[in-house]
Design a protein around this motif. Structure first.
Motif, PDB file in Angstrom:
ATOM      1  N   ASN A 187      16.655  -7.528  10.142  1.00  0.00           N
ATOM      2  CA  ASN A 187      16.654  -8.983  10.040  1.00  0.00           C
ATOM      3  C   ASN A 187      17.428  -9.616  11.199  1.00  0.00           C
ATOM      4  O   ASN A 187      18.581  -9.979  11.062  1.00  0.00           O
ATOM      5  CB  ASN A 187      17.244  -9.395   8.685  1.00  0.00           C
ATOM      6  N   MET A 188      16.750  -9.732  12.323  1.00  0.00           N
ATOM      7  CA  MET A 188      17.356 -10.327  13.519  1.00  0.00           C
ATOM      8  C   MET A 188      17.538 -11.836  13.309  1.00  0.00           C
ATOM      9  O   MET A 188      16.917 -12.416  12.419  1.00  0.00           O
ATOM     10  CB  MET A 188      16.465 -10.074  14.732  1.00  0.00           C
ATOM     11  N   GLU A 237       0.819  -1.216   0.000  1.00  0.00           N
ATOM     12  CA  GLU A 237       0.000   0.000   0.000  1.00  0.00           C
ATOM     13  C   GLU A 237       0.853   1.267   0.000  1.00  0.00           C
ATOM     14  O   GLU A 237       0.316   2.370  -0.002  1.00  0.00           O
ATOM     15  CB  GLU A 237      -0.944   0.003   1.198  1.00  0.00           C
ATOM     16  N   GLY A 238       2.171   1.109   0.041  1.00  0.00           N
ATOM     17  CA  GLY A 238       3.059   2.261  -0.047  1.00  0.00           C
ATOM     18  C   GLY A 238       3.596   2.783   1.267  1.00  0.00           C
ATOM     19  O   GLY A 238       4.345   3.767   1.280  1.00  0.00           O
ATOM     20  N   ARG A 239       3.241   2.154   2.385  1.00  0.00           N
ATOM     21  CA  ARG A 239       3.798   2.580   3.674  1.00  0.00           C
ATOM     22  C   ARG A 239       5.286   2.238   3.710  1.00  0.00           C
ATOM     23  O   ARG A 239       5.704   1.195   3.204  1.00  0.00           O
ATOM     24  CB  ARG A 239       3.109   1.873   4.833  1.00  0.00           C
ATOM     25  N   THR A 240       6.063   3.108   4.315  1.00  0.00           N
ATOM     26  CA  THR A 240       7.492   2.822   4.474  1.00  0.00           C
ATOM     27  C   THR A 240       7.670   1.875   5.650  1.00  0.00           C
ATOM     28  O   THR A 240       7.181   2.141   6.756  1.00  0.00           O
ATOM     29  CB  THR A 240       8.286   4.118   4.706  1.00  0.00           C
ATOM     30  N   VAL A 241       8.368   0.782   5.412  1.00  0.00           N
ATOM     31  CA  VAL A 241       8.593  -0.242   6.433  1.00  0.00           C
ATOM     32  C   VAL A 241      10.082  -0.535   6.512  1.00  0.00           C
ATOM     33  O   VAL A 241      10.742  -0.767   5.494  1.00  0.00           O
ATOM     34  CB  VAL A 241       7.816  -1.541   6.099  1.00  0.00           C
ATOM     35  N   LEU A 242      10.602  -0.506   7.733  1.00  0.00           N
ATOM     36  CA  LEU A 242      11.968  -0.926   8.012  1.00  0.00           C
ATOM     37  C   LEU A 242      11.889  -2.238   8.764  1.00  0.00           C
ATOM     38  O   LEU A 242      11.207  -2.330   9.787  1.00  0.00           O
ATOM     39  CB  LEU A 242      12.690   0.118   8.881  1.00  0.00           C
ATOM     40  N   LEU A 243      12.562  -3.258   8.258  1.00  0.00           N
ATOM     41  CA  LEU A 243      12.636  -4.542   8.944  1.00  0.00           C
ATOM     42  C   LEU A 243      14.096  -4.870   9.166  1.00  0.00           C
ATOM     43  O   LEU A 243      14.863  -5.014   8.198  1.00  0.00           O
ATOM     44  CB  LEU A 243      11.966  -5.657   8.132  1.00  0.00           C
ATOM     45  N   ALA A 284      11.650  -6.675  -1.064  1.00  0.00           N
ATOM     46  CA  ALA A 284      12.699  -5.660  -0.924  1.00  0.00           C
ATOM     47  C   ALA A 284      13.161  -5.150  -2.289  1.00  0.00           C
ATOM     48  O   ALA A 284      13.411  -3.952  -2.460  1.00  0.00           O
ATOM     49  CB  ALA A 284      13.871  -6.222  -0.127  1.00  0.00           C
ATOM     50  N   ARG A 285      13.270  -6.046  -3.263  1.00  0.00           N
ATOM     51  CA  ARG A 285      13.685  -5.629  -4.612  1.00  0.00           C
ATOM     52  C   ARG A 285      12.594  -4.810  -5.311  1.00  0.00           C
ATOM     53  O   ARG A 285      12.883  -3.870  -6.044  1.00  0.00           O
ATOM     54  CB  ARG A 285      14.049  -6.846  -5.465  1.00  0.00           C
ATOM     55  N   ALA A 286      11.359  -5.153  -5.081  1.00  0.00           N
ATOM     56  CA  ALA A 286      10.252  -4.553  -5.822  1.00  0.00           C
ATOM     57  C   ALA A 286       9.724  -3.252  -5.217  1.00  0.00           C
ATOM     58  O   ALA A 286       9.041  -2.505  -5.905  1.00  0.00           O
ATOM     59  CB  ALA A 286       9.098  -5.562  -5.931  1.00  0.00           C
ATOM     60  N   HIS A 287      10.037  -2.976  -3.954  1.00  0.00           N
ATOM     61  CA  HIS A 287       9.435  -1.829  -3.275  1.00  0.00           C
ATOM     62  C   HIS A 287      10.507  -0.973  -2.602  1.00  0.00           C
ATOM     63  O   HIS A 287      11.124  -1.399  -1.619  1.00  0.00           O
ATOM     64  CB  HIS A 287       8.419  -2.300  -2.226  1.00  0.00           C
ATOM     65  N   GLU A 288      10.671   0.244  -3.113  1.00  0.00           N
ATOM     66  CA  GLU A 288      11.640   1.169  -2.509  1.00  0.00           C
ATOM     67  C   GLU A 288      11.244   1.567  -1.097  1.00  0.00           C
ATOM     68  O   GLU A 288      12.093   1.985  -0.310  1.00  0.00           O
ATOM     69  CB  GLU A 288      11.779   2.425  -3.372  1.00  0.00           C
ATOM     70  N   ASN A 289       9.977   1.471  -0.759  1.00  0.00           N
ATOM     71  CA  ASN A 289       9.501   1.836   0.574  1.00  0.00           C
ATOM     72  C   ASN A 289       9.729   0.730   1.608  1.00  0.00           C
ATOM     73  O   ASN A 289       9.366   0.891   2.772  1.00  0.00           O
ATOM     74  CB  ASN A 289       8.005   2.195   0.535  1.00  0.00           C
ATOM     75  N   PHE A 290      10.346  -0.367   1.200  1.00  0.00           N
ATOM     76  CA  PHE A 290      10.664  -1.463   2.124  1.00  0.00           C
ATOM     77  C   PHE A 290      12.173  -1.540   2.289  1.00  0.00           C
ATOM     78  O   PHE A 290      12.893  -1.878   1.351  1.00  0.00           O
ATOM     79  CB  PHE A 290      10.109  -2.790   1.598  1.00  0.00           C
ATOM     80  N   VAL A 291      12.619  -1.209   3.494  1.00  0.00           N
ATOM     81  CA  VAL A 291      14.047  -1.275   3.817  1.00  0.00           C
ATOM     82  C   VAL A 291      14.257  -2.546   4.638  1.00  0.00           C
ATOM     83  O   VAL A 291      13.808  -2.638   5.787  1.00  0.00           O
ATOM     84  CB  VAL A 291      14.500  -0.033   4.611  1.00  0.00           C
ATOM     85  N   PHE A 292      14.923  -3.509   4.035  1.00  0.00           N
ATOM     86  CA  PHE A 292      15.186  -4.792   4.672  1.00  0.00           C
ATOM     87  C   PHE A 292      16.676  -4.827   4.980  1.00  0.00           C
ATOM     88  O   PHE A 292      17.505  -4.868   4.089  1.00  0.00           O
ATOM     89  CB  PHE A 292      14.786  -5.929   3.722  1.00  0.00           C
TER      90      PHE A 292
END
Length: 162
Positions: A15-16, A7-13, A36-44
């Motif tokens: 990886n513990m 939905e476009g929310r920025t998410v930081l995960l 992660a590759r497909a969405h710039e708003n997902f920081v993995f």
């Protein structure tokens, strides 16, 4: 998490190690990498070596979704709304103070709605600080008092008499 990202929310995960194990056990590694590759708003991200970097990032967050007990307390100090992904919490005082929601991990839609509710929620940001003000200063003062007394190690009876 996936619905929020899509939905476009920025998410930081971050990886513990336990996150890695869960993704492996549930066969989700490829799906998360694709997100992660497909969405710039997902920081993995892999685990950050400095705790101060985690706190700096969290202080800028709109909400923190976590299963960590210590993060519940840290978000309270930072004034960041928290959603705890557990059936309960051994640190329920943050929920009772109004800055934390307990989201049982049984339904993705419910968790998403709870995160959306907490996202930049002004009332949750203003939840009372659990430990008061100037806590670090008070702790240091208490330690210095003990050290001034010269008796760092005391019997239980002596400690309780104070």
């Amino acid at each position: 998490m996936k619905m929020l990202i899509e939905e476009g929310r920025t998410v930081l995960l971050i990886n513990m190690n336990q996150t890695k194990r869960a993704f492996a056990q549930l066969h989700l590694e490829a799906e998360v990498q694709q997100l992660a590759r497909a969405h710039e708003n997902f920081v993995f991200s892999e685990v950050w070596p400095e705790y101060v970097d985690v706190i700096a990032a969290m202080s800028k967050a709109a909400v923190c979704a976590t299963d960590s007990g210590s993060m519940q307390e840290e978000m309270n100090v930072l004034g960041v709304p928290c959603v705890t992904l557990r059936f309960g919490s051994d640190r329920s005082e943050s929920a009772m103070a109004g800055g934390n929601l307990i989201a049982p991990p049984v339904d993705a839609g419910l968790i998403k709605r709870m995160i959306e509710y907490a996202w930049d929620n002004e009332d949750m940001k203003k939840a009372p600080k659990l430990y008061g003000q100037d806590v670090s200063e008070k702790c240091i003062d208490a330690v210095e008092q003990v050290l001034k007394g010269g008796e760092v190690f005391r019997a239980e009876e002596e400690r309780l008499a104070l």
